[in-house]
Design an enzyme around this catalytic site. Structure first.
Site, PDB file in Angstrom:
ATOM      1  N   LYS A  53      -2.688   7.087   1.125  1.00  0.00           N
ATOM      2  CA  LYS A  53      -2.445   7.454   2.519  1.00  0.00           C
ATOM      3  C   LYS A  53      -1.502   8.664   2.549  1.00  0.00           C
ATOM      4  O   LYS A  53      -0.367   8.588   3.030  1.00  0.00           O
ATOM      5  CB  LYS A  53      -1.868   6.252   3.273  1.00  0.00           C
ATOM      6  CG  LYS A  53      -2.399   6.185   4.694  1.00  0.00           C
ATOM      7  CD  LYS A  53      -2.209   4.834   5.320  1.00  0.00           C
ATOM      8  CE  LYS A  53      -2.211   4.905   6.816  1.00  0.00           C
ATOM      9  NZ  LYS A  53      -3.384   5.501   7.437  1.00  0.00           N
ATOM     10  N   ARG A  99       0.833  -1.212   0.000  1.00  0.00           N
ATOM     11  CA  ARG A  99       0.000   0.000   0.000  1.00  0.00           C
ATOM     12  C   ARG A  99       0.866   1.260   0.000  1.00  0.00           C
ATOM     13  O   ARG A  99       0.538   2.254  -0.652  1.00  0.00           O
ATOM     14  CB  ARG A  99      -0.969  -0.013   1.193  1.00  0.00           C
ATOM     15  CG  ARG A  99      -2.083   1.020   1.029  1.00  0.00           C
ATOM     16  CD  ARG A  99      -3.172   0.872   2.065  1.00  0.00           C
ATOM     17  NE  ARG A  99      -2.684   1.116   3.414  1.00  0.00           N
ATOM     18  CZ  ARG A  99      -3.416   0.963   4.522  1.00  0.00           C
ATOM     19  NH1 ARG A  99      -4.677   0.556   4.429  1.00  0.00           N
ATOM     20  NH2 ARG A  99      -2.909   1.202   5.712  1.00  0.00           N
ATOM     21  N   GLU A 116     -16.313   6.152   5.219  1.00  0.00           N
ATOM     22  CA  GLU A 116     -15.390   5.875   6.331  1.00  0.00           C
ATOM     23  C   GLU A 116     -15.276   7.111   7.202  1.00  0.00           C
ATOM     24  O   GLU A 116     -15.825   8.170   6.874  1.00  0.00           O
ATOM     25  CB  GLU A 116     -14.020   5.479   5.795  1.00  0.00           C
ATOM     26  CG  GLU A 116     -13.335   6.589   5.007  1.00  0.00           C
ATOM     27  CD  GLU A 116     -11.911   6.274   4.582  1.00  0.00           C
ATOM     28  OE1 GLU A 116     -11.294   5.365   5.150  1.00  0.00           O
ATOM     29  OE2 GLU A 116     -11.416   6.968   3.678  1.00  0.00           O
TER      30      GLU A 116
HETATM   31  N1  PLP Z   1      -9.331   4.817   6.635  1.00  0.00           N
HETATM   32  C1  PLP Z   1      -8.417   5.769   6.905  1.00  0.00           C
HETATM   33  C2  PLP Z   1      -8.659   7.127   6.376  1.00  0.00           C
HETATM   34  C3  PLP Z   1      -7.291   5.474   7.659  1.00  0.00           C
HETATM   35  O1  PLP Z   1      -6.383   6.421   7.937  1.00  0.00           O
HETATM   36  C4  PLP Z   1      -7.115   4.150   8.130  1.00  0.00           C
HETATM   37  C5  PLP Z   1      -5.940   3.805   8.937  1.00  0.00           C
HETATM   38  O2  PLP Z   1      -4.929   3.482   8.431  1.00  0.00           O
HETATM   39  C6  PLP Z   1      -8.067   3.187   7.801  1.00  0.00           C
HETATM   40  C7  PLP Z   1      -9.170   3.551   7.060  1.00  0.00           C
HETATM   41  C8  PLP Z   1      -7.896   1.768   8.214  1.00  0.00           C
HETATM   42  O3  PLP Z   1      -6.861   1.180   7.478  1.00  0.00           O
HETATM   43  P1  PLP Z   1      -6.021  -0.032   8.060  1.00  0.00           P
HETATM   44  O4  PLP Z   1      -6.993  -1.044   8.519  1.00  0.00           O
HETATM   45  O5  PLP Z   1      -5.190  -0.494   6.933  1.00  0.00           O
HETATM   46  O6  PLP Z   1      -5.221   0.519   9.186  1.00  0.00           O
END
Ligand code: PLP
Length: 336
Positions: free
Chosen positions: A183, A81, A217
């Site tokens: 990210k 990622r 989200e």
């Molecule tokens: N959505 C956002 C915006 C995030 O910053 C995160 C955290 O990393 C997640 C979802 C959840 O992602 P993950 O389960 O890979 O940590």
């Protein structure tokens, strides 16, 4: 080794003594092959990452196993990622094996900082563009620093496992439709205003973004509905972050007999949902949602307390993470 107690300090505010760093230039990364002592950078004030947000990061965890060893959860997926985020910033990503080694080197050198569960060693790979050119808004950075920090952490949400309250934001998006899966730091800056406003106005813990009648989200976690039979979450597209915890939960739920639905969730469906809801993320783990505020009205899920399916999925996940149940998906990478 740090002596601070991660359960008494804000999440992510304690740093381990060592980190690994490599330097990007001429489309390649130079790395000394081992971690070094963490120290401050000297950055040119005209650095591209400061002006034009050529930055991105990852968040993953190393968990103390019940046999005392330490293992990283879904390392390969986080490496991939991060590489994808860099590609979106038009920066050539490091080779998969290089970033993986940098993460393993950092964690190995800080391994004694890994607290017992429910604490963990949070791992923060990060990149920022160092090109010294304030005229380079329309070109990618050609130099940068790629590094991996470690931070011993306790609970992300103050108070451990408790029902969270969310404000449902129906007009503003968390970020843009094409960049939500990256990210990058800019996405988090965009979500700040709506989140602070909702916290001040409604006293909620987080904002659930649902513009265009499409529940996606929160600012840093994915969102799920669950009842005794099915698990529902937003289908993947470029508009939101493809959580690795989200993916883990889907696999566990599928194998536990839940019917998994990845699809659009409308605000109406949310307002009529009477079973359980939760957030998922590396930091949040699985965090129960007790209520949502929709158009100024509070809607509680069930009795507003953490539900049995939510807790069952949470335990199934954390048991794998700490080596209490079999790692049948091959999600753990041993460090020590
Ligand atoms: N959505 C956002 C915006 C995030 O910053 C995160 C955290 O990393 C997640 C979802 C959840 O992602 P993950 O389960 O890979 O940590």
């Amino acid at each position: 080794m740090t002596n601070l107690d991660p359960f008494n300090e804000p999440f992510g505010s304690i740093f381990s003594d060592n980190y690994s760093i490599s330097y990007y230039s001429n489309e390649s990364y130079s790395y000394e092959g081992h971690s070094t002592k963490l120290e401050n950078f000297s950055v040119h004030p005209g650095a591209h990452g400061i002006h034009y947000s050529s930055n991105c990061f990852e968040g993953l965890k190393a968990h103390r196993q019940i046999d005392g060893s330490v293992a990283i959860f879904r390392l390969d997926d986080h490496v991939n990622r991060m590489r994808q985020s860099l590609t979106s910033l038009q920066v050539k990503p490091p080779e998969f094996d290089l970033l993986k080694k940098m993460i393993l080197d950092a964690v190995a050198s800080n391994v004694e900082d890994t607290p017992q569960s429910p604490g963990s060693l949070y791992i923060r790979p990060a990149f920022f563009g160092t090109l010294e050119n304030v005229g380079a808004a329309a070109t990618p950075t050609t130099t940068g620093s790629l590094y991996v920090l470690n931070s011993p952490v306790g609970d992300y949400f103050k108070g451990g496992i408790r029902p969270l309250s969310l404000f449902v934001e129906e007009s503003l998006a968390r970020t843009t439709a094409q960049f939500g899966m990256v990210k990058g730091g800019a996405n988090y800056a965009l979500a700040l205003g709506p989140t602070l406003r909702a916290k001040a106005e409604y006293g909620v813990d987080q904002v659930l973004f649902a513009n265009n009648n499409d529940v996606t989200e929160t600012g840093a976690a994915n969102f799920f509905l669950v009842d005794d039979n099915k698990l529902i979450t937003r289908h993947l597209d470029t508009s939101f972050l493809h959580g690795i915890t989200r993916d883990s939960i889907i696999q566990i739920a599928n194998d536990s007999g839940f019917k998994v639905e990845e699809r659009t969730i409308t605000v109406e469906e949310l307002s009529e949902w009477n079973s359980e809801a939760f957030l998922s993320g590396t930091a949040a783990v699985i965090a129960p949602v007790g209520s949502v505020i929709i158009k100024g009205e509070t809607h509680s899920f069930g009795d507003g307390q953490p539900g049995s399916n939510t807790l069952k999925l949470r335990n199934a996940l954390t048991d794998i993470q700490i080596g209490k149940s079999e790692d049948k998906y091959g999600w753990l990478t041993k460090v020590s």
